[in-house]
Design an enzyme around this catalytic site. Structure first.
Site, PDB file in Angstrom:
ATOM      1  N   ASP A   1       0.844  -1.354  -0.004  1.00 30.40           N
ATOM      2  CA  ASP A   1       0.025   0.093  -0.086  1.00 30.40           C
ATOM      3  C   ASP A   1       0.745   1.352  -0.019  1.00 30.40           C
ATOM      4  O   ASP A   1       0.647   2.180   0.588  1.00 30.40           O
ATOM      5  CB  ASP A   1      -1.077   0.096   1.187  1.00 30.40           C
ATOM      6  CG  ASP A   1      -2.012   1.240   1.028  1.00 30.40           C
ATOM      7  OD1 ASP A   1      -2.298   1.482  -0.268  1.00 30.40           O
ATOM      8  OD2 ASP A   1      -2.425   1.647   1.939  1.00 30.40           O
TER       9      ASP A   1
ATOM     10  N   HIS B   1     -15.693   3.469  11.546  1.00 30.97           N
ATOM     11  CA  HIS B   1     -16.046   3.301  12.910  1.00 30.97           C
ATOM     12  C   HIS B   1     -14.793   2.904  14.118  1.00 30.97           C
ATOM     13  O   HIS B   1     -15.109   2.868  14.963  1.00 30.97           O
ATOM     14  CB  HIS B   1     -17.145   2.277  13.241  1.00 30.97           C
ATOM     15  CG  HIS B   1     -18.405   2.771  12.594  1.00 30.97           C
ATOM     16  ND1 HIS B   1     -19.168   3.687  13.134  1.00 30.97           N
ATOM     17  CD2 HIS B   1     -19.070   2.577  11.408  1.00 30.97           C
ATOM     18  CE1 HIS B   1     -20.706   4.012  12.296  1.00 30.97           C
ATOM     19  NE2 HIS B   1     -20.291   3.224  11.390  1.00 30.97           N
TER      20      HIS B   1
HETATM   21 CA    CA Z   1      -4.365   2.363  -0.324  1.00 30.84          CA
END
Ligand code: CA
Length: 702
Positions: A328, A633
């Protein structure tokens, strides 16, 4: 809803007089031209700073205002001119200002226009994005910023519309649908404008099989001008252009079935001089290259800066920050243009501080790496090889032989909140984050991995993000010299997330914090020169502009976007979705406005006498919760203020109410998505998990 706390007209008059008497005349470069609208010239890097007409003020995205009425000497007189209360919803958004009118989009792209002189609302336009979003509502948090061109304000919406709004009337002029209505893309970043065109990308590659692209539209008509794909599609369908043909040579297996990723979800910068648009691309889809591309290949143009011809969208050059992206890591953090003297030569550069922790200085005329050094503790690579431009990765960094631990993390050493570059100090001010991650894909193979489906977080690998052992400071404001690639100073900042930054010609750096402080620091030393209690957390980037002889500073307070994901790290700030203030705060010298006190907050779980622990149900519920609910949340069902803390909600006491929300979409207009595919058993498991966490809260368990 709105409070005018102070008479701005009187302020403006007294400031003008006062400024002259004190001899605080603006220097020549900051002398504002008051007579005519100069919005277009204001977009050029080096313009005088009268307006803040784009997300990063100018095309070069420096987040720098040359104004200096507010400076190291006068900043102690900076006070609240007016404030404007916003309703519940995402306020972590960058405003713009043109000719004395402040524009911003809060919540799900609800665009506001406010008269700076009076602090009064001129108009408001609600595109009703949640109702139009369907599944697209399941990720993302609404607007991060807007754009302006020739009397029109541009906003992207969660459901993928790009809308041009008349800046005078607040009425929509045109609407373009920038993506498939039912795909899993959504608009995440601010649109950018350049030379009569408006360009927008999208997000979605963390949760679905998405192929990234950016699209340019005619700013006047909304007609599509070009679309640039960032990763190749199925070769059987032919390639859109030579760039995709080239990129496809770096992909393996049947990558197109997984989308590939590389979304342009945030960073877009325009180089006016060469008429080039720089696109910053995101992570692979899924993150694990073993699944995505048979475990090999650079996978162009993931995690890259791609330069395209602004008129045609034709590929010019690229620099890939993480070849074969697997964590990522993104090149989607803001990219800033500057002309720097390096080794005695004037270099035209683009600078970026992406998630991976290195600060990159790149020649923007050809994409060649000039230098790269880590600005936080960075252990996934030894260094970046300047000859090849490639990172020298540590062993097993792709978790091919079991778990691997390193810094920084998928949260990023720097996230979407912008850094600032001051041409005055020559320093870049980075809101940096210092966390640690372990990646582990044991048991997951390309054959056995199947997407969860329905737009749920699913990376093909398990990232465990945490506080590094012994660490007490998790974020810093880092002042970085891009010429020497050395730190000038750093100060610890509160919390694990970090907020948007602005630098000014007054020798100041402005930044807000989750603990409600809004600060001005000395740009040279990092010394705190001004400390304002905003009585609400701040994530959004500040801006500054000039109206009637007064320099204003505006920041929007309130917790929003991914800052709330790691709720347990936010609890000490007492930020609650329902009780926190969300507010436009506008400051000027000698402003005398005040704010109501902050509502104290301690999370309290409702009584649940019928609760009987069931570990298996809680575990099943936790799995679903982490993939579909935690993003808003909060992890562990501990919310960070972006959405309600469900441990404290009466909803979890009633299966019927939860069914009405999850299955029937009762709260869609509030931004709470519908999850109609979850079975009654799934819903009951989620409910049991939330009741378990409420029980933990009642009994003081973390
Ligand atoms: Ca991402």
């Amino acid at each position: 809803m709105k409070s005018i706390l102070f008479a701005p007209l009187a302020l403006a008059l007294s400031l003008t007089a006062c400024g002259r008497a004190d001899g605080e005349a603006l220097d020549a470069t900051a002398e504002p031209r008051e007579a005519t609208s100069v919005w277009r010239a204001q977009l050029t890097d080096g313009s005088d700073g009268r307006d803040w007409p784009a997300f990063g003020r100018t095309y070069g995205e420096q987040h720098y205002s040359p104004l200096d009425q507010v400076n190291a000497d006068t900043v102690k007189r900076l006070g609240l001119a007016w404030s404007y209360d916003l309703p519940v919803g995402n306020p972590a958004t960058g405003p713009i200002e043109i000719d004395g009118i402040l524009y911003f989009a809060s919540g799900y792209s609800i665009v506001h226009a406010i008269d700076v002189r009076s602090g009064k609302l001129l108009w408001q336009y609600d595109p009703k994005a949640p109702e139009a979003s369907g599944h697209k509502l399941r990720q993302g948090w609404g607007s991060r910023g807007i754009a302006y061109w020739n009397g029109k304000v541009y906003t992207g919406t969660q459901d993928g519309r790009l809308i041009a709004i008349d800046a005078k009337s607040g009425k929509p002029v045109w609407t373009a649908q920038t993506m498939g209505k039912d795909d899993y893309r959504f608009i995440s970043g601010p649109p950018r404008v350049f030379d009569g065109m408006v360009v927008i990308g999208n997000g979605g590659a963390d949760e679905a099989a998405i192929r990234g692209y950016a699209t340019a539209y005619d700013a006047e008509t909304g007609a599509q001008k070009w679309r640039f794909y960032t990763v190749p599609g199925n070769p059987a369908n032919g390639f859109e252009d030579k760039a995709m043909e080239m990129a496809a040579k770096t992909w393996f297996g049947e990558w197109w079935k997984h989308g590939g990723g590389g979304t342009v979800w945030n960073a877009i910068t325009y180089d006016e001089e060469s008429d080039t648009l720089l696109l910053g691309t995101g992570n692979g889809s899924p993150w694990n290259r073993k699944i995505r591309s048979a475990g090999k290949g650079d996978n162009l143009f993931l995690c890259s800066i791609v330069a395209v011809d602004a008129k045609t969208g034709a590929y010019k050059w690229h620099y890939q920050i993480n070849p074969g992206e697997s964590w990522d890591f993104n090149a989607a953090m803001d990219m800033q243009l500057a002309d720097l003297t390096i080794d005695g030569k004037l270099r035209k550069v683009v600078m970026t501080a992406p998630k991976n922790g290195f600060f990159y200085v790149i020649d923007r005329t050809n994409g060649k790496l000039i230098s790269a050094k880590p600005f936080v503790t960075t252990t996934w690579a030894k260094n970046i090889d300047l000859k090849t431009g490639r990172p020298v990765e540590i062993a097993n960094v792709r978790y091919e032989n079991g778990p691997v631990t390193f810094r920084p993390t998928p949260v990023g050493a720097h996230s979407w909140v912008p850094m600032a570059f001051s041409p005055q100090s020559g320093l870049t001010y980075i809101p940096a984050i210092d966390l640690e991650v372990t990646f582990d894909d044991s048991g997951i193979t390309a054959k056995n991995w199947k997407r969860t489906g329905g737009m749920a977080l699913d990376y093909g690998v398990r990232p465990d993000i945490r506080v590094p052992a012994g660490a007490t400071v998790l974020s810093y404001l880092v002042a970085w010299n891009p010429v020497t690639q050395k730190e000038a100073w750093r100060i610890p900042t509160p919390g694990h997330f970090n907020s948007g930054v602005m630098a000014t010609g007054g020798g100041l750096v402005f930044q807000g914090h989750p603990d409600s402080r809004f600060n001005a620091y000395d740009a040279k030393t990092g010394k705190t020169l001004w400390d304002f209690d905003a009585r609400a957390p701040i994530v959004a980037p500040p801006i500054s502009y000039w109206v009637d002889g007064t320099q204003y500073v505006t920041v929007i307070a309130g917790m929003g976007t991914s800052a709330g994901l790691f709720g347990p790290l936010m609890t000490k700030f007492g930020i609650d979705y329902r009780t926190q203030a969300r507010r436009v705060l506008t400051f000027a010298l000698d402003g005398k406005g005040t704010l109501p006190p902050k509502t104290p907050y301690t999370p309290t779980a409702p009584a649940d006498p019928d609760f009987r622990p069931d570990a298996a149900a809680a575990k099943a519920g936790e799995g679903i919760f982490n993939q579909r609910c935690a993003v808003c949340h909060g992890g562990g069902a501990v919310a960070g203020g972006v959405a309600p803390d469900l441990r404290t909600s009466g909803v979890i006491l009633s299966a019927e109410t939860l069914t009405a929300i999850l299955h029937d979409g009762m709260l869609v207009s509030n931004g709470m998505p519908q999850f109609e595919e979850l079975s009654a058993k799934d819903r009951e498991n989620i409910r049991h998990y939330m009741r378990t966490r409420a029980d933990d809260l009642r009994n003081g368990r973390p």
